[in-house]
Design a protein around this motif. Structure first.
Motif, PDB file in Angstrom:
ATOM      1  N   PHE A  31      -4.891  -3.754  -2.080  1.00 15.03           N
ATOM      2  CA  PHE A  31      -4.437  -2.570  -1.348  1.00 15.03           C
ATOM      3  C   PHE A  31      -3.031  -2.839  -0.833  1.00 15.03           C
ATOM      4  CE2 PHE A  31      -4.357   0.216   2.477  1.00 15.03           C
ATOM      5  CZ  PHE A  31      -4.662   1.425   1.861  1.00 15.03           C
TER       6      PHE A  31
ATOM      7  N   VAL B 227       0.370   4.819   0.223  1.00 11.71           N
ATOM      8  CA  VAL B 227      -0.486   3.898  -0.517  1.00 11.71           C
ATOM      9  C   VAL B 227       0.165   3.680  -1.882  1.00 11.71           C
ATOM     10  CG1 VAL B 227      -2.758   3.508  -1.514  1.00 11.71           C
ATOM     11  CG2 VAL B 227      -2.549   4.684   0.687  1.00 11.71           C
TER      12      VAL B 227
ATOM     13  N   THR C 191      -3.271   9.983  -4.307  1.00  3.67           N
ATOM     14  CA  THR C 191      -4.370   9.084  -4.641  1.00  3.67           C
ATOM     15  C   THR C 191      -5.572   9.852  -5.178  1.00  3.67           C
ATOM     16  OG1 THR C 191      -5.114   9.161  -2.325  1.00  3.67           O
ATOM     17  CG2 THR C 191      -3.692   7.337  -2.969  1.00  3.67           C
TER      18      THR C 191
ATOM     19  N   LEU D  64       0.274  -1.063   1.232  1.00  2.00           N
ATOM     20  CA  LEU D  64       0.886  -0.005   2.008  1.00  2.00           C
ATOM     21  C   LEU D  64       2.394  -0.234   2.029  1.00  2.00           C
ATOM     22  CD1 LEU D  64      -1.502   0.254   5.099  1.00  2.00           C
ATOM     23  CD2 LEU D  64      -1.293   1.889   3.226  1.00  2.00           C
TER      24      LEU D  64
ATOM     25  N   ALA E 234      -3.955   0.671  -4.941  1.00  5.29           N
ATOM     26  CA  ALA E 234      -5.320   0.605  -4.429  1.00  5.29           C
ATOM     27  C   ALA E 234      -6.246   0.545  -5.635  1.00  5.29           C
ATOM     28  CB  ALA E 234      -5.651   1.817  -3.557  1.00  5.29           C
TER      29      ALA E 234
END
Length: 328
Positions: free
Chosen positions: A101, A113, A179, A103, A116
């Motif tokens: 993950f 994001v 996402t 950021l 992921a």
């Protein structure tokens, strides 16, 4: 109360307290065990066990500051960005189980994001990088082959075929930084990518990757061969050749770059990219720069790049970049 009675009472009280304390000694409460963080060396440096689990976690990140001077536009641009990565891995009977993950915060100061995804053995699902190898040169302005943003994907990649060989294929859709993407039309929304190659050799590695994007009007596809070569100790080279058919246009892309370590702290690099297009003037891009490690984890980069393209109506562009990058 007489003095004698007082003394007897005090002595009796002291004896009672002493007896109670003595009775408590063997049964004192033992503090509960604390799960201290333990180093996990199964997956490389930086990982530690999440207390109470068999999962190893690595937390890393990067912060960059960059100043770019564009001599043709007579502008100076300041930029800062950062990211933080969470990488969790567990060894299972089906292979490595990994979740990653990332950021990131960039120009608009909003947190996005950037990655992921979940991996189990050969399978990867989620928001990850492309199998298609778009790398051309080294450095900041590396003139990478464009049009391949982060994608939501389903990927099967076998990278332990023996002898450093790997092969894989992906079904991807462009995310536009979302996402969640709904593919309503296979021919407009989805793309197929594949790659095969060899890596981790004393002499370097070779990668052949392809993409195919069915379109309602014209199909688009491309293939690229990249060689990352170790020519001598401290001297690396990258050679690439690609063909892209975008329906209305076709292009051959050639690239060559080299990087030489002049000391333990400094590396110089340079490269050139040349595009041969069938419906417009040819494009040229080149850069030269140096990476200097100030201290461990802190790298200062200086680069000058040149481009000659008629795509946006600009003939030539010269940029000078100074960048400070802190990683951990």
């Amino acid at each position: 109360m007489t003095i004698r009675a007082f003394l007897l009472g005090t002595a009796a009280g002291l004896m009672a307290v002493t007896g109670a304390q003595a009775a408590d000694l063997p049964g004192e409460a033992v503090p509960s065990a604390v799960d201290y963080v333990k180093v996990c060396d199964t997956f490389g440096a930086g990982f530690f066990y999440i207390p109470g689990t068999e999962t190893c976690l690595d937390i890393s990140g990067r912060v960059r500051f960059r100043v770019t001077a564009n001599f043709d536009a007579e502008t100076v641009q300041f930029r800062a960005d950062g990211r933080v990565d969470f990488d969790a891995r567990t060894a299972t009977e089906y292979g490595q189980l990994r979740s990653f993950f990332r950021l990131g915060a960039g120009d608009d100061r909003e947190t996005n994001v950037e990655n992921a995804f979940i991996q189990l053995g050969y399978l990867t699902v989620g928001l990850a990088g492309d199998l298609y190898n778009a790398d051309i040169l080294y450095g900041i302005n590396d003139f990478a082959q464009g049009g391949f943003d982060d994608t939501l994907q389903i990927t099967v990649l076998a990278d332990d075929l023996g002898g450093g060989f790997y092969a894989g294929a992906s079904l991807v859709t462009q995310t536009d930084e979302d996402t969640r993407v709904t593919a309503t039309d296979f021919e407009d929304d989805l793309e197929i990518q594949a790659a095969v190659g060899i890596a981790g050799q004393p002499w370097g590695g070779v990668d052949l990757s392809v993409f195919y994007a069915p379109e309602t009007a014209d199909d688009q596809w491309g293939a690229k061969l990249t060689g990352d070569l170790t020519l001598a100790e401290g001297f690396d080279a990258r050679l690439s050749a690609a063909y892209v058919d975008a329906g209305a246009t076709e292009a051959f892309i050639l690239g060559a770059a080299g990087a030489f370590s002049i000391s333990d702290a400094a590396t110089i690099y340079a490269g050139v990219r040349y595009d041969i297009e069938d419906d417009s003037d040819d494009d040229l891009g080149a850069n030269i720069g140096v990476d200097y490690t100030v201290v461990s984890g802190l790298v200062l980069t200086g680069e000058v790049s040149y481009s000659d393209s008629d795509e946006d109506g600009d003939d030539e562009e010269i940029q000078a970049i100074l960048q400070l990058s802190r990683t951990w």
